[in-house]
Write a protein that holds these residues in place. Structure first.
Motif, PDB file in Angstrom:
ATOM      1  N   GLU A 186      22.004  26.227   5.016  1.00 34.06           N
ATOM      2  CA  GLU A 186      21.957  25.078   4.120  1.00 34.06           C
ATOM      3  C   GLU A 186      23.334  24.885   3.510  1.00 34.06           C
ATOM      4  O   GLU A 186      24.012  25.831   3.171  1.00 34.06           O
ATOM      5  CB  GLU A 186      20.926  25.292   3.018  1.00 34.06           C
ATOM      6  CG  GLU A 186      19.507  25.205   3.523  1.00 34.06           C
ATOM      7  CD  GLU A 186      18.500  25.157   2.390  1.00 34.06           C
ATOM      8  OE1 GLU A 186      18.824  24.586   1.333  1.00 34.06           O
ATOM      9  OE2 GLU A 186      17.417  25.689   2.583  1.00 34.06           O
ATOM     10  N   THR A 187      23.723  23.630   3.381  1.00 36.48           N
ATOM     11  CA  THR A 187      25.011  23.292   2.788  1.00 36.48           C
ATOM     12  C   THR A 187      24.790  22.211   1.753  1.00 36.48           C
ATOM     13  O   THR A 187      24.079  21.251   2.004  1.00 36.48           O
ATOM     14  CB  THR A 187      25.985  22.777   3.872  1.00 36.48           C
ATOM     15  OG1 THR A 187      26.096  23.758   4.878  1.00 36.48           O
ATOM     16  CG2 THR A 187      27.339  22.488   3.291  1.00 36.48           C
ATOM     17  N   GLU A 188      25.383  22.387   0.593  1.00 40.54           N
ATOM     18  CA  GLU A 188      25.283  21.381  -0.446  1.00 40.54           C
ATOM     19  C   GLU A 188      26.253  20.251  -0.144  1.00 40.54           C
ATOM     20  O   GLU A 188      27.415  20.490   0.185  1.00 40.54           O
ATOM     21  CB  GLU A 188      25.601  21.987  -1.812  1.00 40.54           C
ATOM     22  CG  GLU A 188      24.554  22.991  -2.278  1.00 40.54           C
ATOM     23  CD  GLU A 188      23.208  22.350  -2.531  1.00 40.54           C
ATOM     24  OE1 GLU A 188      23.146  21.230  -3.071  1.00 40.54           O
ATOM     25  OE2 GLU A 188      22.203  22.983  -2.182  1.00 40.54           O
ATOM     26  N   VAL A 189      25.778  19.036  -0.236  1.00 40.79           N
ATOM     27  CA  VAL A 189      26.584  17.847  -0.015  1.00 40.79           C
ATOM     28  C   VAL A 189      26.541  17.028  -1.294  1.00 40.79           C
ATOM     29  O   VAL A 189      25.476  16.845  -1.876  1.00 40.79           O
ATOM     30  CB  VAL A 189      26.032  17.017   1.172  1.00 40.79           C
ATOM     31  CG1 VAL A 189      26.831  15.753   1.379  1.00 40.79           C
ATOM     32  CG2 VAL A 189      26.011  17.865   2.438  1.00 40.79           C
ATOM     33  N   PRO A 190      27.684  16.529  -1.766  1.00 42.22           N
ATOM     34  CA  PRO A 190      27.672  15.745  -3.001  1.00 42.22           C
ATOM     35  C   PRO A 190      26.794  14.497  -2.866  1.00 42.22           C
ATOM     36  O   PRO A 190      26.770  13.861  -1.819  1.00 42.22           O
ATOM     37  CB  PRO A 190      29.120  15.335  -3.213  1.00 42.22           C
ATOM     38  CG  PRO A 190      29.927  15.974  -2.146  1.00 42.22           C
ATOM     39  CD  PRO A 190      29.008  16.620  -1.182  1.00 42.22           C
ATOM     40  N   VAL A 191      26.069  14.173  -3.921  1.00 40.80           N
ATOM     41  CA  VAL A 191      25.219  12.977  -3.919  1.00 40.80           C
ATOM     42  C   VAL A 191      26.122  11.767  -4.157  1.00 40.80           C
ATOM     43  O   VAL A 191      26.863  11.729  -5.140  1.00 40.80           O
ATOM     44  CB  VAL A 191      24.145  13.065  -5.023  1.00 40.80           C
ATOM     45  CG1 VAL A 191      23.339  11.782  -5.093  1.00 40.80           C
ATOM     46  CG2 VAL A 191      23.243  14.266  -4.780  1.00 40.80           C
TER      47      VAL A 191
ATOM     48  N   ASN B 197      16.480  10.388   0.809  1.00 40.07           N
ATOM     49  CA  ASN B 197      16.419  11.832   0.964  1.00 40.07           C
ATOM     50  C   ASN B 197      15.829  12.086   2.349  1.00 40.07           C
ATOM     51  O   ASN B 197      14.623  11.996   2.542  1.00 40.07           O
ATOM     52  CB  ASN B 197      15.550  12.448  -0.137  1.00 40.07           C
ATOM     53  CG  ASN B 197      15.492  13.950  -0.042  1.00 40.07           C
ATOM     54  OD1 ASN B 197      16.275  14.578   0.658  1.00 40.07           O
ATOM     55  ND2 ASN B 197      14.560  14.536  -0.771  1.00 40.07           N
TER      56      ASN B 197
END
Length: 65
Positions: free
Chosen positions: A2-7, A18
């Motif tokens: 999992e990688t966080e991506v800026p909203v 989403n």
């Protein structure tokens, strides 16, 4: 993985989705092979489906819910 991506922030008339499903299409293989250059890293899956997470008033007026 999992990688966080800026909203992203929304411009007038836009909808933020989403994604719950993503499909790999031939265009994704072209991007990966370098046939069509993309900035790296990129997220594959040009086809997607999911639920609306946010929308602007103009998008709502156009019928998005």
């Amino acid at each position: 993985m999992e990688t966080e991506v800026p909203v992203p922030s929304l411009n007038d008339g836009q909808v933020l989705v989403n994604n719950e499903f993503a499909g790999i299409n031939f265009i994704d293989t072209y991007h990966r092979s370098g046939l069509y250059a993309r900035d790296l890293p990129f997220v594959g899956g040009q086809e997607g489906g999911g639920k609306i997470a946010a929308l602007t008033p103009k998008a709502e007026a156009q019928g998005f819910k």
